[in-house]
Scaffold this active site. Structure first.
Site, PDB file in Angstrom:
ATOM      1  N   TRP A   1     -77.228  11.673 -44.667  1.00 32.28           N
ATOM      2  CA  TRP A   1     -76.369  12.730 -44.129  1.00 32.28           C
ATOM      3  C   TRP A   1     -74.872  12.390 -44.172  1.00 32.28           C
ATOM      4  O   TRP A   1     -74.088  12.815 -43.313  1.00 32.28           O
ATOM      5  CB  TRP A   1     -76.789  13.090 -42.688  1.00 32.28           C
ATOM      6  CG  TRP A   1     -78.261  13.056 -42.465  1.00 32.28           C
ATOM      7  CD1 TRP A   1     -79.217  13.677 -43.211  1.00 32.28           C
ATOM      8  CD2 TRP A   1     -78.981  12.343 -41.441  1.00 32.28           C
ATOM      9  NE1 TRP A   1     -80.464  13.411 -42.713  1.00 32.28           N
ATOM     10  CE2 TRP A   1     -80.349  12.607 -41.626  1.00 32.28           C
ATOM     11  CE3 TRP A   1     -78.586  11.531 -40.375  1.00 32.28           C
ATOM     12  CZ2 TRP A   1     -81.337  12.053 -40.798  1.00 32.28           C
ATOM     13  CZ3 TRP A   1     -79.558  10.994 -39.548  1.00 32.28           C
ATOM     14  CH2 TRP A   1     -80.917  11.255 -39.763  1.00 32.28           C
ATOM     15  N   GLY A   2     -74.482  11.589 -45.180  1.00 31.21           N
ATOM     16  CA  GLY A   2     -73.054  11.314 -45.346  1.00 31.21           C
ATOM     17  C   GLY A   2     -72.504  10.262 -44.409  1.00 31.21           C
ATOM     18  O   GLY A   2     -71.289  10.170 -44.209  1.00 31.21           O
TER      19      GLY A   2
ATOM     20  N   ASP B   1     -77.468  18.872 -42.779  1.00 31.48           N
ATOM     21  CA  ASP B   1     -78.232  19.822 -43.587  1.00 31.48           C
ATOM     22  C   ASP B   1     -77.513  21.154 -43.867  1.00 31.48           C
ATOM     23  O   ASP B   1     -76.677  21.605 -43.089  1.00 31.48           O
ATOM     24  CB  ASP B   1     -79.564  20.139 -42.896  1.00 31.48           C
ATOM     25  CG  ASP B   1     -80.510  18.948 -42.909  1.00 31.48           C
ATOM     26  OD1 ASP B   1     -80.102  17.849 -43.301  1.00 31.48           O
ATOM     27  OD2 ASP B   1     -81.681  19.133 -42.528  1.00 31.48           O
TER      28      ASP B   1
ATOM     29  N   ASP C   1     -84.952   9.472 -46.212  1.00 28.63           N
ATOM     30  CA  ASP C   1     -84.260  10.048 -45.060  1.00 28.63           C
ATOM     31  C   ASP C   1     -83.877   8.965 -44.048  1.00 28.63           C
ATOM     32  O   ASP C   1     -84.176   7.783 -44.239  1.00 28.63           O
ATOM     33  CB  ASP C   1     -85.174  11.130 -44.439  1.00 28.63           C
ATOM     34  CG  ASP C   1     -84.405  12.285 -43.830  1.00 28.63           C
ATOM     35  OD1 ASP C   1     -83.214  12.131 -43.530  1.00 28.63           O
ATOM     36  OD2 ASP C   1     -85.017  13.361 -43.628  1.00 28.63           O
TER      37      ASP C   1
END
Ligand code: GLA
Length: 404
Positions: free
Chosen positions: A201-202, A222, A155
């Protein structure tokens, strides 16, 4: 943890980038087809990050017949460790959640013919405030290898930030590629071949370089368990379909089917689009409570075969003659993609109940002839030059069209 949407639109703005010339794929032999599995986060956030949840889910994979269909990875997300490292700097499984440690659980999962995954974070802390791997990448990768971990989700919280260390940085110092690569290198030197799922997250147009660093990469913020998320993520995926391929796929995020917020029609569309887009299908619900309707969706063999097709090419939108153009951020009704033995066509009633028709000659990969097709949710079959379906609001049909 819920992340704020901080200037992500700007970060996503450059989706038209061409694939970086000469970029080599990670090529660790994993993720040749989109991963199939389960992750604890959507099912119960921190409460589901336990040995009990992992083993109960592994048992459900077997008893519900999911294992036989190819579902393989049991992944425990945020909150599995204690709040601090031990005096030698090692991550410590929370003893109240892992009474026999992690290795005992991964051993048991392996003995069932399944694989085990864990979650970590590139910054100083995970999104929920547990120790992150920054500065400990090599040590953590070796620890994962020693525990028999097969899959690592990594993450992006509390990474270097102009505004000081914050959960979700709007003004980063540096590029996510740097820290995603540091961990990727550590995994490669860990002594175990570990599937690597990038979760930033792109950001930083990850689809242009994700395949050289990891096996899958989240391409969005998300999936928040609402229809708006399905629309947002699928419509963004349509623009970057060309970056997915064997060994490296856009990750549209974990499933929300079975979590009580989507209607039955929306669950079909969510699953159908993720399958067509060659996203990993990582279930995110409590399998001890799954309804028969949701189970039928996630066990649909024909849709899983679309997802796992050997060509590994993601579907995208196409515009039939006379149809309005796609609008950014809105779900487009017409989808198609190539298969090793045909073409898959999806029709979505994105904006309410609708009759949707398609002439096969308008579909990329098809021509003016007559084709036989099967609708993969109902099993209905037919032959002809076109099809037409009456769809309820937010419902979807997925057709496998044979080219020979
Ligand atoms: C972020 C990720 C989610 C989940 C949570 C855990 O929000 O994007 O998928 O892992 O963190 O805190």
């Amino acid at each position: 943890m819920r992340l704020e949407l901080v200037s992500l639109t700007a970060a996503l703005g450059s989706s038209a980038h061409a694939a970086v010339a000469g970029e080599k794929r990670l090529n660790n032999g994993l993720g040749i087809k989109p991963a199939l599995g389960w992750n604890s986060w959507n099912a119960g956030q921190c409460n589901a990050a336990s040995a009990k949840f992992a083993l109960d889910t592994a048992n459900k994979f077997v008893s519900l017949g999911l294992k036989d269909l190819g579902y393989e990875y049991i992944v425990i997300d945020d909150c599995w460790s204690t709040k601090s490292r031990n005096s030698s700097g090692y991550l410590v499984p929370d003893p109240s959640k892992w009474p026999n440690g992690i290795k005992a659980v991964s051993d048991q999962i392996h003995s069932m013919g399944l694989k085990f995954g864990l979650y970590g974070c590139a910054g100083t802390m995970t999104c929920a405030g547990y120790p992150g791997s920054e500065g400990h990448e090599v040590q953590d990768a070796k620890t994962l290898a020693s525990w028999g971990v097969d899959y690592w989700k990594y993450d992006n919280c509390y990474t270097p930030c102009n505004g000081g260390r914050v959960q979700t940085c709007g003004s980063p110092i540096g590029n996510t590629r740097t820290w995603m690569t540091t961990m990727g290198n550590a995994l490669q030197q860990s002594g175990r071949n570990i599937f690597y799922n990038l979760c930033q997250w792109g950001r930083d147009s990850v689809w242009t370089w994700g395949a050289s660093v990891g096996n899958t990469w989240r391409m969005s913020t998300d999936n928040w368990n609402d229809w708006a998320s399905v629309v947002r993520i699928a419509s963004a995926a349509a623009g970057i379909s060309q970056y997915s391929g064997p060994g490296g796929f856009n990750d549209l995020d974990m499933m929300q089917v079975g979590n009580g917020k989507l209607t039955p029609a929306e669950e079909k569309t969510h699953f159908g689009l993720w399958a067509m887009c060659k996203s990993p299908i990582v279930l995110g619900n409590d399998l001890s409570k799954i309804s028969s309707a949701t189970l039928a969706i996630v066990k649909n063999k024909d849709l899983l075969a679309i997802n796992q097709d050997s060509l590994g090419k993601a579907a995208t939108t196409f515009r039939p003659s006379g149809a309005a153009a796609p609008v950014s951020g809105q779900l487009y009704p017409y989808w198609a993609g190539p298969l090793s033995d045909g073409v898959v066509v999806g029709l979505t009633a994105a904006n309410g109940a609708a009759t949707l028709s398609v002439n096969f000659k308008d579909v990329p990969g098809l021509g003016s002839g007559s084709y036989s097709w099967k609708e993969l949710y109902s099993g209905q079959t037919g032959t002809g030059t076109s099809v037409s379906f009456n769809l309820a609001s937010h419902d979807m049909v997925v057709l496998k069209v044979k080219t020979s």
